[in-house]
Design a protein around this motif. Structure first.
Motif, PDB file in Angstrom:
ATOM      1  N   GLY A 154     -45.346  66.619  43.601  1.00 21.33           N
ATOM      2  CA  GLY A 154     -46.514  66.494  44.470  1.00 21.33           C
ATOM      3  C   GLY A 154     -46.925  67.791  45.129  1.00 21.33           C
ATOM      4  N   ALA A 155     -46.042  68.793  45.131  1.00 17.30           N
ATOM      5  CA  ALA A 155     -46.405  70.080  45.742  1.00 17.30           C
ATOM      6  C   ALA A 155     -47.573  70.738  45.024  1.00 17.30           C
ATOM      7  CB  ALA A 155     -45.196  71.011  45.749  1.00 17.30           C
ATOM      8  N   VAL A 156     -47.823  70.320  43.791  1.00 18.58           N
ATOM      9  CA  VAL A 156     -48.945  70.887  43.042  1.00 18.58           C
ATOM     10  C   VAL A 156     -50.276  70.405  43.609  1.00 18.58           C
ATOM     11  CG1 VAL A 156     -49.984  71.056  40.739  1.00 18.58           C
ATOM     12  CG2 VAL A 156     -47.501  71.005  40.989  1.00 18.58           C
ATOM     13  N   LEU A 157     -50.298  69.172  44.145  1.00 19.54           N
ATOM     14  CA  LEU A 157     -51.572  68.589  44.596  1.00 19.54           C
ATOM     15  C   LEU A 157     -52.220  69.379  45.722  1.00 19.54           C
ATOM     16  CD1 LEU A 157     -50.711  64.775  44.436  1.00 19.54           C
ATOM     17  CD2 LEU A 157     -52.052  66.136  42.824  1.00 19.54           C
ATOM     18  N   PRO A 158     -51.517  69.693  46.814  1.00 16.72           N
ATOM     19  CA  PRO A 158     -52.183  70.488  47.866  1.00 16.72           C
ATOM     20  C   PRO A 158     -52.675  71.842  47.359  1.00 16.72           C
ATOM     21  CG  PRO A 158     -50.126  69.564  48.671  1.00 16.72           C
ATOM     22  CD  PRO A 158     -50.148  69.329  47.202  1.00 16.72           C
ATOM     23  N   ALA A 159     -51.901  72.455  46.462  1.00 16.54           N
ATOM     24  CA  ALA A 159     -52.331  73.745  45.931  1.00 16.54           C
ATOM     25  C   ALA A 159     -53.634  73.621  45.145  1.00 16.54           C
ATOM     26  CB  ALA A 159     -51.226  74.331  45.050  1.00 16.54           C
ATOM     27  N   LEU A 160     -53.765  72.520  44.398  1.00 15.95           N
ATOM     28  CA  LEU A 160     -54.987  72.316  43.613  1.00 15.95           C
ATOM     29  C   LEU A 160     -56.176  71.934  44.480  1.00 15.95           C
ATOM     30  CD1 LEU A 160     -53.556  70.373  40.525  1.00 15.95           C
ATOM     31  CD2 LEU A 160     -54.136  72.793  40.680  1.00 15.95           C
ATOM     32  N   LEU A 161     -55.903  71.307  45.628  1.00 14.46           N
ATOM     33  CA  LEU A 161     -56.980  70.819  46.485  1.00 14.46           C
ATOM     34  C   LEU A 161     -57.304  71.788  47.614  1.00 14.46           C
ATOM     35  CD1 LEU A 161     -55.906  67.064  46.749  1.00 14.46           C
ATOM     36  CD2 LEU A 161     -57.741  68.033  45.354  1.00 14.46           C
ATOM     37  N   GLY A 162     -56.856  73.037  47.481  1.00 18.73           N
ATOM     38  CA  GLY A 162     -57.092  74.002  48.553  1.00 18.73           C
ATOM     39  C   GLY A 162     -58.556  74.195  48.872  1.00 18.73           C
ATOM     40  N   ARG A 179     -52.331  69.056  60.149  1.00 20.69           N
ATOM     41  CA  ARG A 179     -53.762  68.992  59.842  1.00 20.69           C
ATOM     42  C   ARG A 179     -54.616  69.449  61.015  1.00 20.69           C
ATOM     43  NH1 ARG A 179     -58.192  69.056  60.524  1.00 20.69           N
ATOM     44  NH2 ARG A 179     -59.928  67.808  59.718  1.00 20.69           N
ATOM     45  N   PHE A 180     -54.195  69.164  62.245  1.00 18.82           N
ATOM     46  CA  PHE A 180     -54.985  69.515  63.433  1.00 18.82           C
ATOM     47  C   PHE A 180     -54.468  70.780  64.119  1.00 18.82           C
ATOM     48  CE2 PHE A 180     -55.286  64.980  62.742  1.00 18.82           C
ATOM     49  CZ  PHE A 180     -56.647  64.758  62.813  1.00 18.82           C
ATOM     50  N   TYR A 181     -53.270  71.242  63.697  1.00 17.16           N
ATOM     51  CA  TYR A 181     -52.694  72.421  64.346  1.00 17.16           C
ATOM     52  C   TYR A 181     -53.168  73.720  63.714  1.00 17.16           C
ATOM     53  CZ  TYR A 181     -49.300  75.773  66.116  1.00 17.16           C
ATOM     54  OH  TYR A 181     -48.721  76.868  66.687  1.00 17.16           O
ATOM     55  N   LEU A 182     -53.188  73.775  62.385  1.00 15.11           N
ATOM     56  CA  LEU A 182     -53.557  75.013  61.709  1.00 15.11           C
ATOM     57  C   LEU A 182     -55.012  75.370  61.998  1.00 15.11           C
ATOM     58  CD1 LEU A 182     -51.883  74.584  58.198  1.00 15.11           C
ATOM     59  CD2 LEU A 182     -51.075  75.949  60.127  1.00 15.11           C
ATOM     60  N   PRO A 183     -55.328  76.654  62.056  1.00 11.31           N
ATOM     61  CA  PRO A 183     -56.726  77.053  62.302  1.00 11.31           C
ATOM     62  C   PRO A 183     -57.650  76.559  61.193  1.00 11.31           C
ATOM     63  CG  PRO A 183     -55.393  78.939  61.643  1.00 11.31           C
ATOM     64  CD  PRO A 183     -54.447  77.818  61.885  1.00 11.31           C
ATOM     65  N   LYS A 184     -58.921  76.409  61.519  1.00  4.59           N
ATOM     66  CA  LYS A 184     -59.877  75.855  60.561  1.00  4.59           C
ATOM     67  C   LYS A 184     -60.026  76.729  59.320  1.00  4.59           C
ATOM     68  CE  LYS A 184     -62.595  73.389  64.059  1.00  4.59           C
ATOM     69  NZ  LYS A 184     -63.936  73.207  64.669  1.00  4.59           N
ATOM     70  N   ARG A 185     -59.813  78.025  59.472  1.00  9.48           N
ATOM     71  CA  ARG A 185     -59.960  78.908  58.307  1.00  9.48           C
ATOM     72  C   ARG A 185     -58.836  78.747  57.301  1.00  9.48           C
ATOM     73  NH1 ARG A 185     -58.178  82.007  62.574  1.00  9.48           N
ATOM     74  NH2 ARG A 185     -56.173  83.095  62.249  1.00  9.48           N
ATOM     75  N   ASP A 186     -57.764  78.060  57.687  1.00  3.84           N
ATOM     76  CA  ASP A 186     -56.616  77.840  56.806  1.00  3.84           C
ATOM     77  C   ASP A 186     -56.693  76.421  56.262  1.00  3.84           C
ATOM     78  OD1 ASP A 186     -54.223  77.674  55.489  1.00  3.84           O
ATOM     79  OD2 ASP A 186     -53.020  78.476  57.122  1.00  3.84           O
ATOM     80  N   SER A 187     -56.866  76.300  54.956  1.00  2.00           N
ATOM     81  CA  SER A 187     -56.951  74.967  54.352  1.00  2.00           C
ATOM     82  C   SER A 187     -55.614  74.240  54.363  1.00  2.00           C
ATOM     83  CB  SER A 187     -57.448  75.081  52.905  1.00  2.00           C
ATOM     84  OG  SER A 187     -56.476  75.736  52.098  1.00  2.00           O
ATOM     85  N   GLY A 188     -54.534  74.974  54.575  1.00  2.52           N
ATOM     86  CA  GLY A 188     -53.215  74.354  54.610  1.00  2.52           C
ATOM     87  C   GLY A 188     -52.640  74.031  53.244  1.00  2.52           C
ATOM     88  N   SER A 189     -53.331  74.405  52.175  1.00  2.00           N
ATOM     89  CA  SER A 189     -52.831  74.062  50.836  1.00  2.00           C
ATOM     90  C   SER A 189     -51.491  74.724  50.555  1.00  2.00           C
ATOM     91  CB  SER A 189     -53.871  74.469  49.792  1.00  2.00           C
ATOM     92  OG  SER A 189     -54.124  75.863  49.859  1.00  2.00           O
TER      93      SER A 189
END
Length: 947
Positions: free
Chosen positions: A13-21, A97-107
């Motif tokens: 599943g670690a691939v999914l966030p990377a793909l959805l960046g 999701r709410f902690y990281l800055p908006k410019r960081d997608s968190g992927s």
């Protein structure tokens, strides 16, 4: 199967966030949350079986020869930790999701987090210690990525490096200890090891195994004196800190202590090492935490202290203390994750984590203040909260423990540590939320959105509910996990708010009162703390690393100084030393086989061989003569193979010798024309001595082998070559069938070597140009750049060589020959075209690039192996059969022929790439030259005009 799916889901599943960046932070967080949620649901599906006392198992044979099997099992202890890893992981993902800055997608963050989550699940569910060690090291690598997530910050990079250095050093210790433990138990499966308590305790290797395993546990769980890396890991984003400190990473060492408790505990060594380390860590962490001004640093040292508390409980070695340790693991995870989240909220809203710049936040951020108050009170051990219950059990276990025959030492130190725990917990509350509001807030403050305070609210609610209803909510889980730790029936205990007037209650009341008093005197205590010198771990660590690097650089500079002679001296000297040790330390007996008389031909060949070697040694300055002598040596060796009935080796030797001589000739073209200064007499004497000793040793070893009857595999191959490999040439059948995997690896190495030579000489090719320009500039006669006779002979040789190569290739399965020899023959014929016509002329006519030929050869050989998979056989299994062909009769076809074709292509491509690359280089002409014209016979002008 579901256990494997639980472990593998985070990795896949670690691939999914990377793909959805690019889809945004919500999509990335939702993907990571969904993966963890599915794994969590799968885990909960096993809860009924686990609470009934069953052990869920799954396993697959992986590398049985090494004892490494992919075995997993889920018992009460594994279930407790898996619930913490996945449950708190879900809250961390939602919080991020709410902690990281908006410019960081968190992927990238969520991908790293899932990798870390999978590694931790692998540790707690592994039933094989070797498999556990793999996941153990994966936690170090994935935590390195998480701690260094803010890679633009120097402190993040340094914190990641420090954590990786310390935990991987402990991992090496752990590997050694686990190997010893598995050797003692006779198995590397945990379910087997856990049944070998008496055998392990009785082993003389118990103590080394214990100390090595504890080294890994203590470094991972930040125990004194390895605790210093954890505060510097606070450079990671706050969600990482919350996850590391509550449910993962630092809990891995504690988990392993609990897992191995049944077989390692119960000895004086266990008690004094583990309990003393935990007690010292608990006290040191608590004292330092009181004087930290940065919120996350305070919480980091508090984690060190509480980890020491749990380690101390397991170190006591009693079942009741083990139950208390399991209970505190659960309680600490809830209030510590909540506290880190509240610290993150403060940093997110205020922009600072410095306690000296905070204050009065209770009226501005009431929701955050309420959550922090309940979590910190639980950490302090205030009644009606879960931290109070496990602290009472800890103090009760301490009161029952003697250290070196003294009954007061352990309870006194434990009470003092609890006192400091109360002080730093209430400092977190009072100095941040309830003292006078700081006047320098840059903006109007308020509680953040629900996305930031809902995750800690869930954890605080669990802490409160467990404190009020411990038996109903935490009792079954604690009992199941503790039973797995103890490995037998549990002692009588009760999870309740009131146990009567006990020594533990008195110690707890004293700790609360004394802690509040310390807080009231914090300013004076701080001045005294700063006045007293205390060692700093970070400078010591940095100095140790710098010293190690300087030492290694010096050793490298002294040993690897670029002198090939020195390298050979070390290599040959080591071989001679090891051989002498083996020779003089063993017994000796004469060989029983009779020797054969030397024939005149063999004597002449030997004398010629010795003479050529002497010529090379004495006349090494005359390079052409020396090179000719080297060629003669190779031919003599080929004749020796032929004389000893090894025609395949003779063919190969001749081909290799021709190619080697051509390669050396081309290499001489780019080497300096003068020989470096000769060595002094001392070094020359050293080299001569080593050469004589090595020669005598090699000759003696050969003599010893040839004069003794030894059992070899030759009989096996001779019997099975034709019926199982379909070939009468045993050597070729071995290469392409029985040991085909070795040959496949060798052609890959050959291709890599050729590509490496090409890459190394590519720069030289850009500086030096082809010899044709030089010849054209030297004299008018040089305009006939290529000898006509050589050009004509080379053209005639090419088709003949191709026919011979085809013949050698096709007959190789039944007679001397094969793909390797055929490839050398073709390479020799092609290199003659380079010599006769020049590199540019030859490359214009040869067609495929040598790189492509190498790749095609490897792919053809690999396709042969994969074809065996398709029909259900192991990789590179060959098949053969006989087919009636019109006019030709019965013809044998073998899949090994396709594999041999891959060998042929790889050899041709590799040899041509190396030789052609050398052929393009000339050191003497720095100017680029046009491509030479093809060498053609010059005709008279009249005939040229008529044509």
């Amino acid at each position: 199967m579901s256990l494997a799916l639980i472990v593998m889901l985070p990795f896949v599943g670690a691939v999914l966030p990377a793909l959805l960046g690019r889809a945004g932070s919500t999509a990335s967080a939702l993907a990571a949350f969904s993966v963890s949620l599915v794994a969590f649901v799968l885990l909960l599906s096993h809860a009924p079986a686990v609470f009934d006392g069953d052990v869920v198992q799954a396993g697959w044979v992986w590398l049985p020869g090494l004892g490494l099997n992919a075995n997993l099992f889920l018992d009460g202890l594994g279930f407790l930790f898996a619930v913490l890893i996945l449950g708190i992981g879900l809250l961390i993902i939602a919080y991020t999701r709410f902690y990281l800055p908006k410019r960081d997608s968190g992927s990238r963050f969520h991908a790293y987090l899932l990798l870390f989550q999978g590694a931790m699940l692998g540790i707690v569910l592994s039933d094989n210690v070797l498999l556990l060690l793999i996941f153990w090291e994966l936690t170090s690598l994935s935590s390195f990525l998480l701690i260094g997530y803010s890679k633009h910050l120097p402190e993040a990079r340094q914190g990641a490096r420090m954590a990786l250095a310390v935990t991987t050093a402990g991992g090496l210790s752990m590997i050694a200890g686990m190997l010893i433990l598995g050797d003692i138990a006779g198995s590397f499966d945990l379910t087997v090891i856990l049944q070998q308590r008496d055998q392990i305790h009785a082993s003389p290797h118990y103590l080394p195994a214990l100390l090595l395993i504890l080294g890994g546990c203590f470094t991972k769980s930040a125990q004194f004196p390895f605790h210093f890396w954890l505060p510097h890991a606070m450079a990671a984003p706050t969600p990482v800190s919350a996850y590391l400190h509550s449910a993962t990473m630092v809990k891995a060492g504690v988990f392993l202590l609990a897992r191995l408790w049944p077989v390692l505990s119960g000895t004086d060594a266990w008690f004094y090492v583990v309990a003393t380390t935990g007690l010292a860590t608990m006290l040191i962490g608590a004292v330092v935490a009181l004087f930290e001004d940065e919120l996350k640093a305070l919480l980091a040292f508090s984690t060190i202290s509480h980890l020491g508390l749990v380690v101390m409980l397991f170190g006591f070695g009693t079942p009741l203390a083990a139950v208390a340790g399991v209970f505190h693991i659960l309680n600490h995870a809830t209030f510590k994750a909540a506290l880190f989240m509240t610290a993150g909220i403060i940093d997110h809203e205020v922009g600072s984590r410095d306690i000296r710049q905070l204050g009065g936040l209770a009226t501005l951020m009431p929701v955050t203040a309420t959550l922090a108050t309940l979590a910190a009170a639980s950490m302090a051990g205030v009644p009606l909260l879960n931290g109070f219950l496990s602290k009472e059990m800890m103090l009760d276990a301490a009161a029952r423990t003697q250290w070196a025959g003294q009954g007061w030492a352990v309870p006194l130190v434990a009470t003092v540590a609890a006192m400091f725990s109360v002080a730093y917990s209430f400092r977190y509350l009072v100095h941040v939320f309830f003292v006078r509001r700081h006047e320098r807030y840059a903006k109007r403050l308020k509680d953040p959105s629900a996305g930031l305070w809902l995750p800690p609210l869930v954890l605080v609610a669990i802490a409160v509910l467990i404190g009020l209803f411990p038996a109903a909510l935490a009792g079954p889980l604690v009992a199941t996990a503790a039973a797995a730790v103890v490995g037998g029936p549990l002692p009588e205990y009760e999870l309740a708010l009131w146990h009567g007037a006990t020594p533990a209650l008195a110690m707890s009341v004293f700790a609360l009162a004394a802690g509040l008093f310390l807080l009231s005197r914090h300013a004076r205590l701080r001045e005294a703390w700063q006045a007293v010198p205390h060692p700093q771990a970070k400078p010591m660590f940095d100095a140790a690393i710098a010293g190690s690097v300087a030492f290694c650089r010096q050793v490298t500079a002294d040993v690897h100084n670029g002198s090939l002679r020195r390298y050979l001296a070390f290599l040959v000297g080591s071989a001679v030393f090891i051989g002498d040790v083996g020779f003089f330390s063993g017994s000796h007996a004469a060989g029983v086989r009779e020797t054969l008389p030397a024939t005149p031909v063999a004597i002449v060949a030997w004398l010629l061989l010795v003479g050529c070697c002497t010529v090379v040694l004495v006349l090494q300055r005359q390079r052409v003569l020396a090179l000719v002598s080297v060629g003669v040596i190779g031919l003599i060796v080929a004749f020796a193979f032929l004389y000893l009935s090894a025609p395949d080796l003779a063919l190969t030797q001749i081909g290799v010798e021709v190619v080697t001589v051509v390669l050396m000739l081309l290499a001489l073209n780019v080497l300096p024309k003068t020989t470096p200064a000769e060595s002094g007499r001392v070094r020359g004497l050293r080299d001569a001595t080593l050469a004589v000793l090595a020669g005598l040793g090699s000759g003696g070893a050969a003599w010893a082998v040839m004069t003794r009857d030894v059992e070899t595999l030759s009989g096996y191959y001779l019997e099975r070559a034709l019926p199982e490999g379909g070939g009468a040439n045993v050597v070729n059948v071995i290469l392409v069938d029985f040991r085909g995997f070795d040959t496949f690896g060798e052609i890959i190495v050959l291709g890599i070597a050729a590509l490496t030579v090409f890459a190394l000489l590519d720069g030289a090719q850009r500086l030096f140009v082809r010899t044709a320009r030089l010849e054209e500039a030297l004299s008018p006669r040089a305009r006939d750049r290529r000898p006509l006779m050589l050009a004509v002979v080379a053209r005639i040789m090419l088709p003949l060589a191709l026919v011979v190569a085809a013949y050698i290739f096709l007959r190789g399965h039944h007679a001397p020959g094969g793909g390797f020899v055929a490839g050398l023959i073709v390479a020799i014929a092609l290199i003659m075209q380079y010599i006769a016509g020049g590199a540019a002329w030859a490359e214009q006519r040869l067609g495929p690039d040598h790189h492509v030929v190498i790749g095609a050869g490897v792919l053809v050989a690999a396709a042969t192996g994969v074809g065996a998979w398709v029909v259900g056989h192991p990789f590179l299994t060959s098949a053969f059969g006989h087919v009636a062909v019109p006019l030709l009769g019965v013809v044998e076809f073998s899949s090994a022929m396709a594999f041999d074709a891959g060998v042929f292509l790889t050899v041709v491509g590799a040899v041509m790439l190396i030789l052609a690359t050398f052929g393009r280089i000339d050191r003497r002409d720095p100017q680029p030259a046009p491509a030479p014209t093809p060498p053609t016979p010059r005709l008279p002008d009249a005939r040229r005009q008529e044509g």
